[in-house]
Scaffold this motif. Structure first.
Motif, PDB file in Angstrom:
ATOM      1  N   SER A 115       0.877  -1.176   0.000  1.00 39.55           N
ATOM      2  CA  SER A 115       0.000   0.000   0.000  1.00 39.55           C
ATOM      3  C   SER A 115       0.909   1.219   0.000  1.00 39.55           C
ATOM      4  O   SER A 115       2.114   1.110  -0.206  1.00 39.55           O
ATOM      5  N   SER A 116       0.340   2.383   0.228  1.00 38.46           N
ATOM      6  CA  SER A 116       1.190   3.549   0.484  1.00 38.46           C
ATOM      7  C   SER A 116       1.379   3.661   1.992  1.00 38.46           C
ATOM      8  O   SER A 116       0.658   3.031   2.772  1.00 38.46           O
ATOM      9  N   ASP A 117       2.318   4.482   2.396  1.00 36.55           N
ATOM     10  CA  ASP A 117       2.523   4.668   3.843  1.00 36.55           C
ATOM     11  C   ASP A 117       1.440   5.558   4.441  1.00 36.55           C
ATOM     12  O   ASP A 117       1.407   5.763   5.650  1.00 36.55           O
ATOM     13  N   ARG A 118       0.547   6.089   3.601  1.00 37.91           N
ATOM     14  CA  ARG A 118      -0.570   6.894   4.137  1.00 37.91           C
ATOM     15  C   ARG A 118      -1.853   6.068   4.300  1.00 37.91           C
ATOM     16  O   ARG A 118      -2.877   6.571   4.749  1.00 37.91           O
ATOM     17  N   ALA A 163      15.952  -1.517   1.215  1.00 35.34           N
ATOM     18  CA  ALA A 163      14.587  -2.039   1.172  1.00 35.34           C
ATOM     19  C   ALA A 163      13.924  -2.034   2.554  1.00 35.34           C
ATOM     20  O   ALA A 163      12.779  -2.459   2.691  1.00 35.34           O
ATOM     21  N   TRP A 164      14.661  -1.587   3.567  1.00 37.54           N
ATOM     22  CA  TRP A 164      14.091  -1.519   4.924  1.00 37.54           C
ATOM     23  C   TRP A 164      14.191  -0.092   5.430  1.00 37.54           C
ATOM     24  O   TRP A 164      15.207   0.574   5.232  1.00 37.54           O
ATOM     25  N   THR A 165      13.137   0.364   6.087  1.00 33.32           N
ATOM     26  CA  THR A 165      13.148   1.711   6.663  1.00 33.32           C
ATOM     27  C   THR A 165      12.738   1.614   8.131  1.00 33.32           C
ATOM     28  O   THR A 165      11.862   0.826   8.500  1.00 33.32           O
ATOM     29  N   ARG A 166      13.413   2.417   8.957  1.00 32.75           N
ATOM     30  CA  ARG A 166      13.186   2.353  10.400  1.00 32.75           C
ATOM     31  C   ARG A 166      12.046   3.283  10.814  1.00 32.75           C
ATOM     32  O   ARG A 166      11.910   4.383  10.280  1.00 32.75           O
ATOM     33  N   TYR A 173      10.511  -1.709   8.577  1.00 33.70           N
ATOM     34  CA  TYR A 173       9.538  -2.379   7.697  1.00 33.70           C
ATOM     35  C   TYR A 173      10.141  -2.565   6.310  1.00 33.70           C
ATOM     36  O   TYR A 173      10.994  -1.808   5.867  1.00 33.70           O
ATOM     37  N   LEU A 174       9.628  -3.590   5.647  1.00 33.04           N
ATOM     38  CA  LEU A 174      10.116  -3.943   4.303  1.00 33.04           C
ATOM     39  C   LEU A 174       9.341  -3.176   3.237  1.00 33.04           C
ATOM     40  O   LEU A 174       8.106  -3.100   3.282  1.00 33.04           O
ATOM     41  N   HIS A 175      10.071  -2.612   2.289  1.00 34.24           N
ATOM     42  CA  HIS A 175       9.430  -2.047   1.092  1.00 34.24           C
ATOM     43  C   HIS A 175      10.258  -2.477  -0.117  1.00 34.24           C
ATOM     44  O   HIS A 175      11.397  -2.064  -0.279  1.00 34.24           O
ATOM     45  N   GLN A 181       6.117   2.774   0.073  1.00 36.08           N
ATOM     46  CA  GLN A 181       5.334   1.616  -0.399  1.00 36.08           C
ATOM     47  C   GLN A 181       5.593   0.371   0.452  1.00 36.08           C
ATOM     48  O   GLN A 181       6.224  -0.595  -0.009  1.00 36.08           O
ATOM     49  N   PRO A 182       5.110   0.365   1.704  1.00 34.31           N
ATOM     50  CA  PRO A 182       5.339  -0.799   2.567  1.00 34.31           C
ATOM     51  C   PRO A 182       4.688  -2.067   2.013  1.00 34.31           C
ATOM     52  O   PRO A 182       3.530  -2.042   1.591  1.00 34.31           O
TER      53      PRO A 182
END
Ligand code: GLC
Ligand code: CA
Length: 565
Positions: A115-118, A163-166, A173-175, A181-182
């Motif tokens: 999805s989106s992060d929103r 590909a990972w954001t804190r 999380y993986l994107h 775009q998680p």
């Protein structure tokens, strides 16, 4: 379930998709109805007569859902609504009615890998603690290192960068794509339920089918200890890979198929699945699953007879196995337009991969042989439109549009451009904005008739020479060639078979016959060859004459003939 809103005069036909010509609309760049610089549903509705005249069977609409446009709409905030920048649900219904009224079906894009992060679910996940149900709908992990300050693995996203954001509480999380775009966790039952709801929502609104984004990515199998990037790359993509093209992804599509088949006619689906072999692609086209899959082989092939022949032969054989129909694509919103690909200098036998073209060619527009590229593109398109199966066309190719290469960096939008450096553009040389520039409708005026308020990506001056208005009604223009070809194709298209004419297939020439004596002859070479006998139906360029006056088929030209016995 019923299709109460379907006011379609279209005849119910469960097989309509098998040999359809499908025209992809990238909504932000097609036509702007309210002058804010962004294409919209009003714009599409106003252009239905244009689509009707083009004689296409269906429109595939790229995402039009609420989105911050971190990835051109492939970052979806809400799967069951229309982006207010693009229109309203009422306008959507109006568009469906207008298309159906013109005899055109509608396929919409579904983005189920992320999805989106929103999206409310991701916002809920951020607000919820580690280990919560809300986090379990996505793929969260603790980091490595003493304080979890290192990502759970060293993976890079498809657009480049990590590909990972804190998140603030320290988890990651993986994107697989952009940060915004998680990836969903498809092991979670609520994810399944929600997508079934989405598919029913649009099916109930009269949508005829779906294009499934990143269909090979949904199912993932991740242990607590994650493999490294190098380990991932070394693993075979044979159905057991932790991230891509897993065999069990088809359990999801079997669920969807049950829903599709509750409609009359059944809703169709076409998979965007980047997999290793035609055999693995065929799984996505299974009638128990999505039913059809894109075949991108022609997007990656040089303009070369033996290449084209092998691709056609392999793909027809595959579709015979699944019972699906074959698909053909030269251009879409992710690749360098085919007129441009075919105008780039030869690269020592290396086929132009989509996108890689710019890396190899160095980029600037003066490196394109525009005339040769367009000539070959027109020949390739007629070849495609004579093949059995469905042809997916991308907005603007009917104008013979070239890629727009010279977009100032600051105005580029594609995250694949921003997440990479010039030396490390894995996905694409200059990113994908060059094929997403708003269409030119008129020779002059604000944004070449796209709308009254400019265009969200800069249009080049040469758009004036290729606008719809310039080509409309002009014999021999690319637009008129597409119109005529699509009109003829609708009449000529018979059984899904072809017969190579071995007598005519020599070196640079490919010739095949369709049932009913419809003969396609393409000369991929530079030199003219004798024109086979038959009534000329259509040609991609002017035919020639030999010194003795006998008609010839020039280089980089396709002709359609009706065989006279
Ligand atoms: C698909 C789309 C592409 C998008 C990506 C992530 O490949 O075609 O445009 O960026 O998925 O959703
Ligand atoms: Ca608009």
């Amino acid at each position: 379930m019923t299709t109460a809103r379907d006011l379609s005069p279209l005849q119910p036909d469960a097989d309509w998709w098998r040999q359809a010509a499908v025209y992809q609309i990238y909504p932000r760049s097609f036509a702007d109805g309210n002058g804010d610089g962004i294409g919209d549903l009003r714009g599409i509705i106003s252009r239905v007569p244009y689509l009707e005249q083009l004689a296409i069977g269906a429109v595939w609409l790229s995402p039009f859902y609420p989105s911050a446009l971190a990835d051109g709409g492939y970052d979806v905030d809400d799967y069951r609504d229309v982006d207010p920048k693009i229109g309203t649900l009422e306008e959507f219904d109006e568009m469906v009615a207008a298309l159906h009224g013109a005899g055109i079906r509608l396929i919409v894009d579904v983005v189920p890998n992320h999805s989106s992060d929103r999206h409310v679910w991701f916002q809920e996940a951020l607000a919820s603690p580690k280990g919560s149900n809300a986090r379990a709908r996505y793929i969260f992990r603790d980091g490595r290192g003493e304080n979890g300050e290192l990502p759970p693995a060293d993976w890079t996203s498809i657009f480049g960068g990590p590909a990972w954001t804190r998140v603030p509480d320290g988890q990651w999380y993986l994107h697989s794509f952009a940060t915004e775009q998680p990836d969903f966790n498809w092991k979670h039952p609520e994810v399944h339920e929600d997508f079934l709801r989405t598919l029913a929502f649009w099916s109930d609104r009269g949508v005829d089918g779906f294009r499934i984004d990143v269909a090979h990515g949904l199912s993932k199998d991740l242990d607590e200890v994650l493999p490294s990037k190098a380990e991932l790359q070394a693993m075979p993509k044979d159905g057991t890979h932790p991230l891509w093209d897993r065999d069990d992804v088809h359990e999801i599509y079997a669920e969807w198929r049950q829903l599709f088949n509750q409609y009359d006619p059944p809703r169709i689906a076409v998979a965007e699945a980047w997999v290793e072999t035609p055999e693995r692609r065929a799984r996505y086209a299974s009638p128990e699953g999505l039913g059809q899959a894109f075949n991108f082989d022609l997007m990656e092939a040089d303009f070369e007879a033996s290449h084209f022949r092998d691709i056609v032969t392999d793909n027809l054989a595959q579709s015979a196995v699944t019972g699906s129909s074959t698909t053909w694509v030269f251009s879409n919103h992710d690749g360098v337009r085919h007129a441009t690909r075919y105008g780039l200098a030869p690269r020592a036998g290396r086929p132009v991969k989509q996108g890689a073209a710019w890396v190899l060619a160095g980029g600037p527009e003066d490196q394109i042989d525009r005339e040769l590229g367009l000539r070959r593109a027109r020949a390739a398109t007629l070849f495609e439109l004579a093949l059995p199966g469905s042809a997916y066309l991308y907005q603007g190719e009917e104008l013979g549009l070239h890629e727009v290469a010279e977009i100032p960096d600051a105005q580029r939008q594609d995250p694949a451009f921003w997440r990479t450096t010039a030396d490390d553009r894995g996905f694409d040389g200059l990113g994908r904005d060059g094929c997403r520039v708003p269409l030119p409708w008129t020779r002059e005026g604000e944004s070449f008739g796209f709308g009254d308020g400019g265009a969200h990506l800069p249009q080049p001056a040469w758009f004036a020479d290729v606008a719809v208005e310039v080509q409309d009604g002009v014999a021999g223009s690319t637009l008129e060639m597409y119109r005529e070809a699509l009109r003829l194709r609708a009449q000529l298209q018979g059984a899904e078979t072809l017969q190579w004419d071995e007598r005519l297939c020599t070196g640079d020439v490919l010739a095949f016959e369709r049932p009913g004596g419809w003969l396609n002859v393409t000369n991929f070479g530079a030199d003219a060859v004798a024109l086979p006998t038959g009534d000329v139906l259509l040609a991609s360029a002017e035919l020639g004459a030999a010194t003795d006056g006998a008609p010839t088929l020039p280089g980089a030209t396709t002709v359609w003939l009706r065989r006279t016995s």
